[in-house]
Design a protein around this motif. Structure first.
Motif, PDB file in Angstrom:
ATOM      1  N   THR A   1       0.618  -0.495  -4.165  1.00  0.00           N
ATOM      2  CA  THR A   1       0.078  -0.951  -2.882  1.00  0.00           C
ATOM      3  C   THR A   1       0.235  -2.457  -2.732  1.00  0.00           C
ATOM      4  O   THR A   1       0.619  -2.957  -1.665  1.00  0.00           O
ATOM      5  CB  THR A   1      -1.403  -0.574  -2.765  1.00  0.00           C
ATOM      6  OG1 THR A   1      -1.538   0.852  -2.854  1.00  0.00           O
ATOM      7  CG2 THR A   1      -1.980  -1.040  -1.431  1.00  0.00           C
TER       8      THR A   1
ATOM      9  N   LEU B   1      -4.422   3.451   0.683  1.00  0.00           N
ATOM     10  CA  LEU B   1      -3.034   3.454   0.235  1.00  0.00           C
ATOM     11  C   LEU B   1      -2.821   3.764  -1.246  1.00  0.00           C
ATOM     12  O   LEU B   1      -1.849   4.447  -1.589  1.00  0.00           O
ATOM     13  CB  LEU B   1      -2.367   2.113   0.588  1.00  0.00           C
ATOM     14  CG  LEU B   1      -2.085   1.898   2.076  1.00  0.00           C
ATOM     15  CD1 LEU B   1      -1.501   0.505   2.300  1.00  0.00           C
ATOM     16  CD2 LEU B   1      -1.123   2.968   2.598  1.00  0.00           C
TER      17      LEU B   1
ATOM     18  N   SER C   1       2.434  -4.422   0.017  1.00  0.00           N
ATOM     19  CA  SER C   1       1.774  -5.341   0.955  1.00  0.00           C
ATOM     20  C   SER C   1       2.534  -6.652   1.116  1.00  0.00           C
ATOM     21  O   SER C   1       2.333  -7.380   2.100  1.00  0.00           O
ATOM     22  CB  SER C   1       0.342  -5.634   0.488  1.00  0.00           C
ATOM     23  OG  SER C   1       0.328  -6.436  -0.685  1.00  0.00           O
TER      24      SER C   1
ATOM     25  N   MET D   1      -0.079   6.435  -2.353  1.00  0.00           N
ATOM     26  CA  MET D   1       1.091   6.009  -3.123  1.00  0.00           C
ATOM     27  C   MET D   1       1.330   6.940  -4.318  1.00  0.00           C
ATOM     28  O   MET D   1       2.452   7.379  -4.582  1.00  0.00           O
ATOM     29  CB  MET D   1       0.900   4.572  -3.626  1.00  0.00           C
ATOM     30  CG  MET D   1       0.993   3.523  -2.543  1.00  0.00           C
ATOM     31  SD  MET D   1       2.701   3.221  -2.047  1.00  0.00           S
ATOM     32  CE  MET D   1       2.479   1.833  -0.933  1.00  0.00           C
TER      33      MET D   1
END
Length: 425
Positions: free
Chosen positions: A183, A165, A187, A169
């Motif tokens: 990230t 990720l 999350s 991103m």
């Protein structure tokens, strides 16, 4: 036989009630978050320009806050509605997490890390009694093994996402900044989903702590008698301490041992960890079958005892293939014992003190792990890996002996139960 076992296992899992399924979904969300956080949070802190000492302080302050809060969390869990406590503490833990990812002031980060550890401790303590309350007595092992296996699988997937990720991103989101930070912020949505699943739990006695009348009488009254553990709780706490000593001695240093002593490279360590993870999953699935044959406490005792020789094998071999094989079998056995032990504890501890018991056991275990990890670190820094392995082996044997000594007569051998009924008749 194997096919029938798998069918029975899947049938039991499919029969979990709505609350259990929601709690398992919450475990999956938490596992995904834990996997992502565990992989990239350290990198994020270092990327910000902080050194490893501040990273260690952040981690230790969260663990210390969590450990300190475990016993008060248990008291709260026993005196108030566990479902509400789970929801409130989960939401507060999520809110405390965001500032750590958004702000850069070290004092603020430490403050909210401590707050997150405290609120997370409450939700962690509440989860086990709620799971136990929402499953039949003969299905507790299936529930706890499913919870452990799903949490582990989710954490592995979370680690993979944590690796992918940050790059995605930066490449696809025109926000600028750190891929690690973006990230971690994203999350938090997983924590939000876990809160939602907790909120959807059905109200009622199955999710509550004490009965309403008893709760009304004692809600605003507190006595030191509430902190007086029963003999059963003390016995489980002692076994948690001995197990914590064993785990803290070498478990945090396995990777260091593989790399420094056996000269394994990152690929070999990764493959060994992957193989161990696969066998751990098999162990979680086999646990209900083992407990149906020899009982929960005997399953926990046997797996701990059998794991000890493999710990010794790792201590004295210099062959990385032997060490890797011993590690895989050790991880299979020692994690297989977890759901059986938790299920047995919840059956033996009275409902009104389950929260306090979990808090006390958690505190004892955390303190034991911290102390043994510190001692082991001193030994390893001097190049002494043998003593930590031997002490780990001794700790597992001591835990198994204590469990068997305390509880061998509490749980009848499942294979003898039909005979016992005939004799009784």
């Amino acid at each position: 036989m194997e096919t029938e076992f798998v069918k029975n296992y899947l049938g039991t899992v499919a029969g979990f009630n709505r609350n259990v399924r929601l709690l398992l979904l919450r475990t999956i969300m938490m596992g995904l978050y834990t996997g992502i956080h565990g992989l990239i949070f350290n990198f994020y802190i270092l990327e910000m320009g902080y050194k490893a000492d501040f990273l260690g302080l952040l981690i230790s302050i969260s663990l210390l806050a969590s450990s300190t809060m475990s016993i008060p969390a248990g008291v709260l869990c026993d005196r108030f509605d566990r479902r509400k406590l789970l929801v409130i503490s989960s939401v507060l833990a999520m809110l405390a997490t965001l500032p750590v990812f958004l702000l850069r002031d070290p004092s603020v980060m430490l403050l909210f890390s401590a707050a997150g550890g405290m609120f997370g401790s409450i939700s962690a303590v509440c989860l086990t009694p709620i799971l136990s309350d929402n499953c039949k007595r003969d299905g507790t092992v299936h529930v706890f093994s499913a919870n452990a296996s799903l949490g582990w699988i989710a954490s592995v997937i979370g680690c993979a996402l944590g690796g992918l990720l940050p790059g995605l991103m930066i490449a696809h989101l025109p926000l600028g900044g750190s891929g690690y930070q973006l990230t971690l912020i994203a999350s938090v949505a997983l924590l939000g989903l876990s809160c939602l699943f907790a909120l959807l739990l059905k109200k009622g006695n199955k999710c509550a702590g004490p009965a309403p009348k008893a709760k009304a009488k004692s809600r605003f009254r507190f006595s030191l008698k509430d902190l007086r553990p029963s003999p059963t709780v003390l016995k489980f706490t002692l076994t948690s301490v001995t197990f914590g000593v064993a785990s803290g001695m070498i478990v945090p240093y396995f990777n260091v041992y593989f790399m420094k002593v056996l000269h394994m490279d990152v690929v070999q360590i990764g493959l060994t960890s992957a193989a161990a993870g696969a066998f751990m999953l098999v162990g979680f699935i086999i646990t209900p079958y083992a407990t149906s044959k020899i009982g929960k406490v005997r399953s926990a005792v046997v797996t701990k005892l059998i794991s000890a020789p493999f710990v010794v094998a790792m201590a004295f071999t210099k062959d990385f293939m032997i060490a890797a094989g011993a590690y895989v079998v050790y991880m299979f056995l020692i994690n297989m014992a977890g759901p059986a032990t938790t299920s047995f504890q919840m059956e033996q501890i009275k409902k009104h003190e389950q929260g306090f018991a979990i808090g006390l056991m958690s505190t004892g275990s955390c303190l034991a792990v911290s102390a043994s990890s510190f001692v082991s670190g001193l030994l390893i820094s001097r190049g002494n890996y043998t003593v930590p392995f031997i002490l780990t082996c001794a700790g597992y044997v001591a835990t198994a002996v204590l469990l068997y000594h305390y509880f061998k007569d509490v749980e009848p051998l499942p294979l003898l139960r039909p005979v016992a009924r005939v004799a009784a008749d």
